[in-house]
Design a protein around this motif. Sequence first.
Motif, PDB file in Angstrom:
ATOM      1  N   SER A 172      -5.152  36.158 -19.458  1.00 53.26           N
ATOM      2  CA  SER A 172      -6.581  35.847 -19.509  1.00 53.26           C
ATOM      3  C   SER A 172      -7.461  37.079 -19.625  1.00 53.26           C
ATOM      4  O   SER A 172      -8.690  36.961 -19.679  1.00 53.26           O
ATOM      5  CB  SER A 172      -6.974  35.054 -18.252  1.00 53.26           C
ATOM      6  N   VAL A 173      -6.845  38.279 -19.646  1.00 49.72           N
ATOM      7  CA  VAL A 173      -7.643  39.508 -19.777  1.00 49.72           C
ATOM      8  C   VAL A 173      -8.261  39.559 -21.173  1.00 49.72           C
ATOM      9  O   VAL A 173      -7.580  39.372 -22.196  1.00 49.72           O
ATOM     10  CB  VAL A 173      -6.775  40.752 -19.527  1.00 49.72           C
ATOM     11  N   SER A 174      -9.548  39.776 -21.239  1.00 49.03           N
ATOM     12  CA  SER A 174     -10.261  39.813 -22.525  1.00 49.03           C
ATOM     13  C   SER A 174      -9.849  41.046 -23.332  1.00 49.03           C
ATOM     14  O   SER A 174      -9.539  42.110 -22.784  1.00 49.03           O
ATOM     15  CB  SER A 174     -11.773  39.812 -22.278  1.00 49.03           C
ATOM     16  N   MET A 175      -9.852  40.888 -24.649  1.00 51.32           N
ATOM     17  CA  MET A 175      -9.460  41.986 -25.532  1.00 51.32           C
ATOM     18  C   MET A 175     -10.645  42.874 -25.891  1.00 51.32           C
ATOM     19  O   MET A 175     -10.487  43.864 -26.620  1.00 51.32           O
ATOM     20  CB  MET A 175      -8.865  41.412 -26.826  1.00 51.32           C
ATOM     21  N   VAL A 176     -11.811  42.549 -25.412  1.00 57.63           N
ATOM     22  CA  VAL A 176     -13.003  43.367 -25.697  1.00 57.63           C
ATOM     23  C   VAL A 176     -12.995  44.596 -24.810  1.00 57.63           C
ATOM     24  O   VAL A 176     -12.326  44.644 -23.773  1.00 57.63           O
ATOM     25  CB  VAL A 176     -14.287  42.538 -25.474  1.00 57.63           C
ATOM     26  N   GLY A 177     -13.777  45.594 -25.166  1.00 58.31           N
ATOM     27  CA  GLY A 177     -13.875  46.819 -24.390  1.00 58.31           C
ATOM     28  C   GLY A 177     -12.826  47.832 -24.790  1.00 58.31           C
ATOM     29  O   GLY A 177     -11.919  47.561 -25.579  1.00 58.31           O
ATOM     30  N   ASP A 178     -12.976  49.049 -24.244  1.00 59.43           N
ATOM     31  CA  ASP A 178     -12.012  50.107 -24.567  1.00 59.43           C
ATOM     32  C   ASP A 178     -10.746  49.935 -23.742  1.00 59.43           C
ATOM     33  O   ASP A 178     -10.628  49.039 -22.915  1.00 59.43           O
ATOM     34  CB  ASP A 178     -12.642  51.479 -24.340  1.00 59.43           C
ATOM     35  N   GLY A 179      -9.795  50.852 -23.941  1.00 56.24           N
ATOM     36  CA  GLY A 179      -8.508  50.759 -23.261  1.00 56.24           C
ATOM     37  C   GLY A 179      -8.613  50.940 -21.768  1.00 56.24           C
ATOM     38  O   GLY A 179      -7.859  50.327 -21.004  1.00 56.24           O
ATOM     39  N   VAL A 180      -9.553  51.805 -21.340  1.00 60.95           N
ATOM     40  CA  VAL A 180      -9.687  52.052 -19.901  1.00 60.95           C
ATOM     41  C   VAL A 180     -10.148  50.765 -19.194  1.00 60.95           C
ATOM     42  O   VAL A 180      -9.628  50.403 -18.129  1.00 60.95           O
ATOM     43  CB  VAL A 180     -10.670  53.202 -19.655  1.00 60.95           C
ATOM     44  N   GLN A 181     -11.112  50.062 -19.793  1.00 57.85           N
ATOM     45  CA  GLN A 181     -11.604  48.838 -19.179  1.00 57.85           C
ATOM     46  C   GLN A 181     -10.501  47.764 -19.123  1.00 57.85           C
ATOM     47  O   GLN A 181     -10.362  47.045 -18.126  1.00 57.85           O
ATOM     48  CB  GLN A 181     -12.805  48.314 -19.958  1.00 57.85           C
ATOM     49  N   ARG A 182      -9.759  47.655 -20.233  1.00 57.49           N
ATOM     50  CA  ARG A 182      -8.694  46.660 -20.234  1.00 57.49           C
ATOM     51  C   ARG A 182      -7.614  46.997 -19.214  1.00 57.49           C
ATOM     52  O   ARG A 182      -7.053  46.108 -18.557  1.00 57.49           O
ATOM     53  CB  ARG A 182      -8.076  46.552 -21.632  1.00 57.49           C
ATOM     54  N   ALA A 183      -7.319  48.310 -19.063  1.00 52.51           N
ATOM     55  CA  ALA A 183      -6.323  48.722 -18.053  1.00 52.51           C
ATOM     56  C   ALA A 183      -6.797  48.375 -16.647  1.00 52.51           C
ATOM     57  O   ALA A 183      -6.024  47.908 -15.796  1.00 52.51           O
ATOM     58  CB  ALA A 183      -6.037  50.215 -18.179  1.00 52.51           C
ATOM     59  N   GLN A 184      -8.098  48.593 -16.410  1.00 56.44           N
ATOM     60  CA  GLN A 184      -8.636  48.253 -15.092  1.00 56.44           C
ATOM     61  C   GLN A 184      -8.556  46.732 -14.832  1.00 56.44           C
ATOM     62  O   GLN A 184      -8.236  46.295 -13.728  1.00 56.44           O
ATOM     63  CB  GLN A 184     -10.085  48.724 -14.993  1.00 56.44           C
ATOM     64  N   LEU A 185      -8.855  45.937 -15.887  1.00 55.46           N
ATOM     65  CA  LEU A 185      -8.772  44.488 -15.728  1.00 55.46           C
ATOM     66  C   LEU A 185      -7.346  44.027 -15.457  1.00 55.46           C
ATOM     67  O   LEU A 185      -7.096  43.109 -14.655  1.00 55.46           O
ATOM     68  CB  LEU A 185      -9.321  43.788 -16.980  1.00 55.46           C
ATOM     69  N   ARG A 186      -6.388  44.688 -16.156  1.00 52.45           N
ATOM     70  CA  ARG A 186      -4.985  44.295 -15.914  1.00 52.45           C
ATOM     71  C   ARG A 186      -4.553  44.644 -14.490  1.00 52.45           C
ATOM     72  O   ARG A 186      -3.813  43.889 -13.846  1.00 52.45           O
ATOM     73  CB  ARG A 186      -4.081  44.988 -16.937  1.00 52.45           C
ATOM     74  N   VAL A 187      -5.018  45.826 -14.024  1.00 51.60           N
ATOM     75  CA  VAL A 187      -4.691  46.200 -12.640  1.00 51.60           C
ATOM     76  C   VAL A 187      -5.295  45.197 -11.658  1.00 51.60           C
ATOM     77  O   VAL A 187      -4.659  44.766 -10.683  1.00 51.60           O
ATOM     78  CB  VAL A 187      -5.180  47.635 -12.348  1.00 51.60           C
ATOM     79  N   GLU A 188      -6.543  44.793 -11.913  1.00 54.70           N
ATOM     80  CA  GLU A 188      -7.192  43.827 -11.054  1.00 54.70           C
ATOM     81  C   GLU A 188      -6.472  42.468 -11.086  1.00 54.70           C
ATOM     82  O   GLU A 188      -6.352  41.770 -10.068  1.00 54.70           O
ATOM     83  CB  GLU A 188      -8.651  43.645 -11.478  1.00 54.70           C
ATOM     84  N   SER A 189      -6.006  42.079 -12.298  1.00 55.07           N
ATOM     85  CA  SER A 189      -5.295  40.802 -12.392  1.00 55.07           C
ATOM     86  C   SER A 189      -3.983  40.843 -11.624  1.00 55.07           C
ATOM     87  O   SER A 189      -3.594  39.863 -10.977  1.00 55.07           O
ATOM     88  CB  SER A 189      -5.047  40.454 -13.862  1.00 55.07           C
ATOM     89  N   ILE A 190      -3.299  42.021 -11.730  1.00 49.31           N
ATOM     90  CA  ILE A 190      -2.049  42.140 -10.948  1.00 49.31           C
ATOM     91  C   ILE A 190      -2.341  42.062  -9.453  1.00 49.31           C
ATOM     92  O   ILE A 190      -1.631  41.409  -8.679  1.00 49.31           O
ATOM     93  CB  ILE A 190      -1.330  43.450 -11.312  1.00 49.31           C
ATOM     94  N   ARG A 191      -3.414  42.759  -9.062  1.00 49.36           N
ATOM     95  CA  ARG A 191      -3.777  42.739  -7.641  1.00 49.36           C
ATOM     96  C   ARG A 191      -4.133  41.320  -7.189  1.00 49.36           C
ATOM     97  O   ARG A 191      -3.737  40.872  -6.089  1.00 49.36           O
ATOM     98  CB  ARG A 191      -4.965  43.672  -7.416  1.00 49.36           C
ATOM     99  N   THR A 192      -4.861  40.584  -8.032  1.00 43.81           N
ATOM    100  CA  THR A 192      -5.220  39.200  -7.687  1.00 43.81           C
ATOM    101  C   THR A 192      -3.980  38.310  -7.608  1.00 43.81           C
ATOM    102  O   THR A 192      -3.844  37.456  -6.708  1.00 43.81           O
ATOM    103  CB  THR A 192      -6.194  38.629  -8.720  1.00 43.81           C
ATOM    104  N   GLY A 193      -3.048  38.491  -8.555  1.00 47.45           N
ATOM    105  CA  GLY A 193      -1.817  37.703  -8.518  1.00 47.45           C
ATOM    106  C   GLY A 193      -0.998  37.973  -7.270  1.00 47.45           C
ATOM    107  O   GLY A 193      -0.442  37.051  -6.656  1.00 47.45           O
TER     108      GLY A 193
END
Length: 557
Positions: free
Chosen positions: A106-127
């Motif tokens: 569900s991580v959005s593909m918009v934004g630069d790589g740093v933002q997407r990396a932060q979202l993935r880290v947050e999703s892992i933390r939420t999971g």
Amino acid sequence: MTNRLSVSLMAAGGLGLLSVALVRVPGSWWRVLFSGWPVLLPLAASLAVLLLGVLLWRRTTQDHEPSAAPTAPDRHVRPLRSWVIPIGVVLVAAVTWTAVVWLQDSVSMVGDGVQRAQLRVESIRTGLTIGAAVTGAFALLLAFRRQQLAERTQQATEYDAGEKRVTELYVKAADQLGSDKAPVRLAGLYALERLAQDNPVHRQSIVEVICAYLRMPYTPADPGTGRPHAGETSTSRDNEPADTTDTGEPDKPARDSREERQVRLAAQRILARHLRPDTQGGDGNPMYWGPKIVLDLSEATLIHPDFTGCRLHNATFTKAIFSGAAGFVEVWFSGAARFEEATFSGDATFTKAIFSGAAAFGGVTFNGAARFGGVTFSRGAAFDGVTFSGAARFEEATFSGAARFEEATFSRAAGFVGVTFSRGAAFDGVTFSRGAAFDGATFGHGAVGFARLTSSGGGEFAGRFSRGDAVFTGVTFSGGAAFVGVTFNGAAGFAGVAFSGDAGFGGVTFNGAARFDGATFSDIPWFDEVTFRGSRSFEGAMLNGTRYEGPPVAEQP
């Protein structure tokens, strides 16, 4: 069953709330709550189920009868299966992995790589947070089970200790009943009474102990009244040896009969006090022991027993001796009532009693008056071979089942005025020494038999035989016999009847066949205004040694 249902409903409601919280947590709490019906509907349903389970649980905990005894464990807790823990670990891992993968996708593909990396880290933390929550819920269930097991173990321990104490008190009280000292026996009785009041589950067994005590051999000082003999006073008896009762054991001294009388009176009062559902004021009796208590007082000696207003279930008084007056006024016999071969030395009063089951009085001896006025016999009533030495009063009684009085003896007046016999009545072989009154009696379905009846004091039958045959074959009326105004809807058989006195049939209506074959009349019978709607027969009938053909046809309306 209700307790298990309430626990299941509470568990289902709690799991429903937990599921809603876990699935909808990814966003803000306020956003989840106001996201629409897909969330609000299951949330409201889960709350309703949880509330219903709590209400049912509270109701089941309040329905139990108050008792000072520890409560037995309500259900068995099964051992935890060996595969539960591994399955729980796998389930937690699967939920965590599924939550992480779903959030990663569900991580959005918009934004630069740093933002997407932060979202993935947050999703892992939420999971991982969701996995931790599931783990916590599983651990909470295990802790709940452990607490439940501990509480049940404590409850079982308290129950065992309570049962042990009850058993000790029970045995001690029973031992006191075997004492040769009256005060000790009284203390044992009252200890049993208190034990039964505090422990409803033991009431029947304690009642059986008290009944067994009353069944022990005992001879009152005066078999007629149970009191000192006439002309004696307590002062005059002080200098005499006390009446004693053999204990049946050679190593124990005989008991003082007067002291034993007081103990037995106390035992009878205890039984009567706790078998009355209502107090004298009409309120519920808080000391009532319930409608299913069974009494077995066969061959017991009861002194002036008073069970007025009691409810007796399957009561047995076979061969019992009732010394003095016996009171069963307004007693409700909810089961069978057995009095076969009992002896009532005084008056026996059953006025307005209700016999819901079979009533057996075969072979009973009533030395005093027997009062059954207004009694309701819902099923069969057997008075075969009963001896009524005193007056027998059955006024306004109702026999819904068959009523049997075969071979009964009525030494004094017998009153059956206004009695209703719904299912037939049998008075074959009965002896009425002072006459019998059946004025206003109603004989319904079934045959009515008075064969071989002997009435020395006359008989009055002013009732109505609604259905079924009325058979008086072989009856002997030494006094007058009055059947004035009686209606026989079935056949009326007077074959072989001997009328030594007046025979009155004025106003009688014979709707069925009337047979007087072989009847003997010592005086001219009275058949004024009699109606024969069926056939009539006077073959072999005799009037003062001459042939009697019956009333002239002209006398018939």
